[in-house]
Design a protein around this motif. Structure first.
Motif, short mmCIF file in Angstrom:
data_model
loop_
_atom_site.label_atom_id
_atom_site.label_comp_id
_atom_site.label_asym_id
_atom_site.label_seq_id
_atom_site.Cartn_x
_atom_site.Cartn_y
_atom_site.Cartn_z
N ALA A 349 36.76 32.23 50.79
CA ALA A 349 36.19 31.95 49.46
C ALA A 349 35.38 33.12 48.92
O ALA A 349 34.76 32.99 47.86
CB ALA A 349 35.32 30.70 49.54
N GLN A 350 35.38 34.27 49.58
CA GLN A 350 34.48 35.36 49.18
C GLN A 350 34.81 35.94 47.82
O GLN A 350 33.95 36.50 47.15
CB GLN A 350 34.52 36.49 50.22
N ASN A 351 36.07 35.81 47.37
CA ASN A 351 36.48 36.42 46.10
C ASN A 351 36.63 35.42 44.97
O ASN A 351 37.17 35.76 43.91
CB ASN A 351 37.80 37.18 46.28
N LEU A 352 36.19 34.21 45.18
CA LEU A 352 36.21 33.24 44.07
C LEU A 352 35.24 33.72 43.00
O LEU A 352 34.07 33.99 43.26
CB LEU A 352 35.82 31.85 44.57
N THR A 353 35.75 33.80 41.77
CA THR A 353 35.07 34.58 40.73
C THR A 353 35.10 33.85 39.40
O THR A 353 36.03 33.11 39.09
CB THR A 353 35.78 35.95 40.57
N PHE A 354 34.03 34.08 38.63
CA PHE A 354 33.95 33.59 37.26
C PHE A 354 34.09 34.78 36.32
O PHE A 354 33.31 35.74 36.39
CB PHE A 354 32.61 32.89 37.02
N GLY A 355 35.09 34.76 35.46
CA GLY A 355 35.28 35.81 34.46
C GLY A 355 35.00 35.26 33.07
O GLY A 355 35.36 34.11 32.77
N GLN A 356 34.38 36.06 32.22
CA GLN A 356 33.96 35.56 30.91
C GLN A 356 34.01 36.67 29.88
O GLN A 356 33.56 37.79 30.13
CB GLN A 356 32.54 35.01 31.01
N THR A 357 34.55 36.35 28.71
CA THR A 357 34.42 37.21 27.54
C THR A 357 33.99 36.32 26.37
O THR A 357 34.49 35.19 26.22
CB THR A 357 35.73 37.93 27.18
N GLU A 358 33.06 36.83 25.58
CA GLU A 358 32.57 36.10 24.41
C GLU A 358 32.38 37.07 23.26
O GLU A 358 31.98 38.22 23.46
CB GLU A 358 31.23 35.41 24.69
N ASP A 359 32.63 36.58 22.07
CA ASP A 359 32.37 37.32 20.84
C ASP A 359 31.65 36.35 19.91
O ASP A 359 32.23 35.38 19.43
CB ASP A 359 33.69 37.79 20.22
N ASP A 403 40.00 43.12 49.35
CA ASP A 403 38.66 43.35 49.88
C ASP A 403 37.57 43.04 48.87
O ASP A 403 36.40 42.94 49.24
CB ASP A 403 38.52 44.82 50.32
N GLY A 404 37.94 42.94 47.60
CA GLY A 404 36.95 42.67 46.57
C GLY A 404 37.59 42.04 45.36
O GLY A 404 38.77 41.67 45.37
N ILE A 405 36.85 41.95 44.27
CA ILE A 405 37.34 41.27 43.07
C ILE A 405 37.87 42.32 42.10
O ILE A 405 37.32 42.57 41.04
CB ILE A 405 36.27 40.36 42.45
N TYR A 406 38.99 42.93 42.53
CA TYR A 406 39.69 43.86 41.68
C TYR A 406 41.18 43.73 41.97
O TYR A 406 41.59 43.13 42.96
CB TYR A 406 39.23 45.30 41.90
N GLY A 407 41.98 44.28 41.05
CA GLY A 407 43.42 44.07 41.12
C GLY A 407 43.81 42.95 40.18
O GLY A 407 43.14 42.68 39.18
N THR A 408 44.90 42.26 40.50
CA THR A 408 45.39 41.17 39.66
C THR A 408 44.93 39.84 40.24
O THR A 408 45.27 39.50 41.37
CB THR A 408 46.93 41.18 39.59
N PRO A 409 44.14 39.08 39.48
CA PRO A 409 43.62 37.82 40.03
C PRO A 409 44.63 36.69 39.90
O PRO A 409 45.55 36.73 39.08
CB PRO A 409 42.40 37.56 39.15
N PHE A 410 44.44 35.67 40.73
CA PHE A 410 45.13 34.41 40.55
C PHE A 410 44.19 33.49 39.77
O PHE A 410 43.07 33.22 40.21
CB PHE A 410 45.50 33.77 41.89
#
Length: 762
Positions: A349-359, A403-410
């Motif tokens: 679960a180390q790479n479970l991530t929240f991504g956000q963009t707002e305008d 190894d981290g939160i980079y590349g193409t996410p699922f």
């Protein structure tokens, strides 16, 4: 109180060691020009949207002068909370949560509203993101305690923070300054004020802030860092004695890793320590082993970027009998961030991530007419309009086999909301009449209408299917698309009534009744109702001993109905969502003592003691599983499986807070050397309404030391500081433990920091 005295011991030792130290006074304590040997000055304020002085304004308030802001390097809202009595700071990721007298709002979502109104030059700042980059080149900061529903509106149930920037003047002035410190701190600031003509003045200012992260998060870059830039331009045009036009443009940006969360692996009860009523294998609800809070591994790749543009105008026209004022403008905020959600490093679960963009473009407009003259009747009437749109995309993601939160996410969940709207309209008025010399009655009313809607869709994959079966590897993931169309409307009148008696030019008593209102809203799970409060307050403001002793006292009682309470819950698909509940009844009662004492020209003391007894009176939360077992063990589970939380304390509401400070001027080396100390002490508080040991902030003290020197010419100033002398680990967030991520999740305030600064005045 035992913990309070234990917490106070290191602070007392620091005060004794410093003996002659310089506090972060919450009000200017410099003698008035032309005054006698000593005296506390008055600061002009606009807390009631007309010029007055702090001591003659019947509001419990703190005014932070430019000297104090400078001495304490105030550059963000957390700095305000560090020095302003009765104010505390918390965080939800990068969002800022401000509490006044224990009242806060923890709903930092795109629909949520703050409980403390924050504005700069009368321009309301709605969102909890992007608030920390406007705190530079300031004239003062006004912190108003208690509901301000009539003049300031719907989001001031707890109080207000009014940030007033320094305006153009009719004389040349300029300064440049810098600051260095540990964690590779490098800050700069500057200002130039130019009187172009008799009717046109220009003031430009900037600020940069850079420091490395306060945490050692290897293999990630260190988190809780800051890399920000801000610039402001004021243009003041006064073509006649009656008309003034102030146009302002402001730009700010923030970059870096951003705030980080300490994801501490869960511990579970065993047969040796399981409490009565709970089961072996239940999550241990005692405080986790967090260590120093300075070193914890997280996966690399987090970032935070904000950009804001603000264009505002203030126009004043003197009609003779009254002054017509317009304040308003346009602000655009852009946010992009990617942050870890809470899985422990080294787990799946180390790479479970929240991504956000707002305008977020927003508009503020206020037009008001205020009486002029010194007659017994004073009045003001006005109208207010606010609108914020938002184009939001948030994603719950994983970066499997990385190894981290980079590349193409699922993408596990994708929320696409291109059409979010928050709109508020209001009409308000307030009148005051002096019945006899010194005795004044006041009455006011505001009528507010609010509208919110959110349209879009979400695409989801069952979380448990992904985590256990890795359906992404077999191309068997089942996606569900759900349209989202939610809306709500609410309206509410709010009232103000008061009686004030100016017994002498330096002694005033007041009693007042206020109501406040915060608009309702909705989450993905359910709607929630508006929050309402009735406030009763009495107070007195006094100067004694030849204007050298200031003693202000206040006592208050808040009656909340449907207070909005935010929490994280586990959804049916295994992910974590936010729900806002309405607590049926809440009660806040307390008292404050605020003292400034300047016995000589070179000695200044400040003491603040605040007591707030905040409790839920009627609050039930639907629970299941371990929380239901916990409620049963406490005799608090009703027949409908609700956890009865009556008598529990709202988040971020310590019973006692203390601010103690002293400073002394030494006339040495051809100038003034001023050392000082300021200590903040508070009793225990909680970060969730369950009041568990794991979300408890124990009683603590935090001490700041400052030292400044200015030559008699006053052309330059050098300063040195130590903040959080005790190096106390202070929580800013502690969430209910997540079985989804397998962790306790916490955020922390800055550790001990120190440095020095230099400012040159041209």
């Amino acid at each position: 109180m035992r913990n309070v005295f234990k917490a106070a011991v290191p602070s007392t030792l620091a005060i004794v060691a410093a003996l002659s130290a310089a506090p972060a006074f919450a009000q200017s304590a410099q003698p008035e020009a032309g005054a006698g040997s000593s005296g506390i000055s008055e600061i002009v304020v606009t807390a009631e949207k007309r010029p007055s002085t702090e001591q003659k304004t019947p509001i419990a308030m703190t005014v932070i002068s430019p000297e104090v802001l400078e001495k304490n390097s105030v550059s963000d809202l957390a700095s305000i909370a560090r020095i302003a009595p009765g104010v505390s700071f918390a965080a939800a990721g990068p969002a800022t949560i401000i509490s006044i007298r224990g009242v806060s709002s923890r709903d930092t979502s795109e629909i949520g509203d703050p409980a403390v109104s924050i504005s700069i030059d009368g321009f309301n700042l709605q969102r909890a993101l992007g608030l920390n980059t406007s705190m530079f080149d300031l004239e003062r900061v006004e912190v108003l305690r208690g509901p301000q529903g009539t003049l300031l509106g719907r989001n001031a149930t707890g109080g207000a923070i009014n940030i007033i920037s320094a305006k153009p003047k009719d004389e040349f002035a300029a300064y440049l300054g810098g600051e260095i410190g540990n964690y590779n701190t490098y800050n700069t600031k500057g200002m130039i004020n130019v009187p172009v003509t008799d009717t046109l003045q220009v003031r430009a200012a900037f600020q940069t802030r850079d420091h490395n992260g306060y945490r050692n998060n290897a293999p990630s870059k260190d988190g809780d860092d800051d890399h920000s830039r801000a610039v402001r331009l004021h243009v003041l045009y006064t073509p006649t004695d009656r008309l003034s036009i102030l146009a302002t443009a402001e730009y700010a940006e923030q970059n870096g890793v951003g705030p980080v969360t300490n994801n501490i692996p869960l511990e579970y009860y065993t047969a040796d320590n399981v409490p009565d009523g709970l089961l072996v294998g239940d999550i241990d609800l005692s405080a986790p082993s967090r260590g120093s809070g300075k070193t914890y591994a997280i996966a690399p790749g987090s970032f935070l970027k904000t950009r804001s543009w603000n264009y505002r105008t203030e126009i004043n026209y003197d009609l003779g009998f009254a002054n017509l004022t317009y304040q308003g403008g346009y602000r655009r905020l852009k946010v992009a961030r990617r942050t870890l959600l809470g899985g422990a490093y080294g787990t799946t679960a180390q790479n479970l991530t929240f991504g956000q963009t707002e305008d977020l473009p927003s508009w503020n407009h206020e037009l008001r007419l205020s009486s002029n003259g010194d007659g017994p009747l004073k009045w003001q009437f006005g109208g207010f309009f606010f609108q914020e749109k938002n184009d939001l995309n948030t994603q719950f993601q994983d970066y499997p086999d990385s190894d981290g939160i980079y590349g193409t996410p699922f993408v596990i969940q994708d929320y696409v909301y291109p059409d979010i709207l928050s709109r508020a309209k209001a009409l308000f008025g307030q009148v005051a009449y002096e019945l006899t010399p010194g005795l004044t009655v006041e009455a006011g009313m505001r009528y507010s209408k609010d509208q919110k809607h959110r349209n879009g869709y979400k695409v989801t994959v069952p979380f448990s299917s992904y985590m256990t079966d890795r359906c992404d590897l077999t191309d068997t993931c089942v996606y569900t698309t759900t349209a989202q169309a939610s809306s709500t409307k609410s309206s509410q009148p709010t009232y103000h009534a008061a009686i004030n008696y100016q017994a002498t030019p330096t002694n005033m008593v007041y009693a007042k009744f206020d109501t406040g209102y915060k608009a309702g809203g909705f989450t993905d799970i359910a709607e929630y109702k508006p929050e309402k409060v009735k406030s009763f307050e009495i107070g007195t403001k006094n100067r004694f001993l030849g204007n050298t002793l200031q003693v202000n006292l206040s006592a208050f009682y808040y009656d909340y109905t449907d207070q909005q309470v935010s929490q994280n819950v586990v959804l049916d698909d295994g992910t974590v969502g936010t729900i806002v509940r309405n607590a049926g009844k809440s009660r806040y009662k307390g008292a404050e003592l605020d003292v400034l004492y300047q016995p000589t020209n070179v000695d200044r003391f400040n003491v603040y003691v605040g007591y707030v007894h905040a409790r839920y009176v009627d609050f039930k939360a639907s629970v299941s599983g371990q929380l239901a077992r916990l409620a049963t063990s406490q005799g608090r589970l009703d027949e409908d499986s609700n956890y009865v939380l009556d008598g529990f304390t709202p988040p971020q509401s310590p019973d006692w807070t203390f601010n103690l400070g002293y400073e002394h001027d030494f006339n040495v080396f051809g100038g003034k050397l001023t050392p000082g100390v300021q200590t903040h002490i508070e009793t225990k508080s909680y970060f969730t309404f369950y009041n568990l040991e794991l979300d408890e902030q124990k009683a603590y003290s935090r001490t700041d030391l400052t030292l400044s020197f200015s030559p008699d010419s006053a052309q330059w100033t050098v300063t040195a500081f130590v903040r959080n002398l005790e190096d106390r680990l202070i929580l800013t967030s502690a969430q209910y433990p997540s079985a989804t991520y397998g962790t306790y999740r916490e955020q922390y305030a800055p550790p001990r920091t120190f440095g020095a600064g230099f400012t040159y005045n041209f």
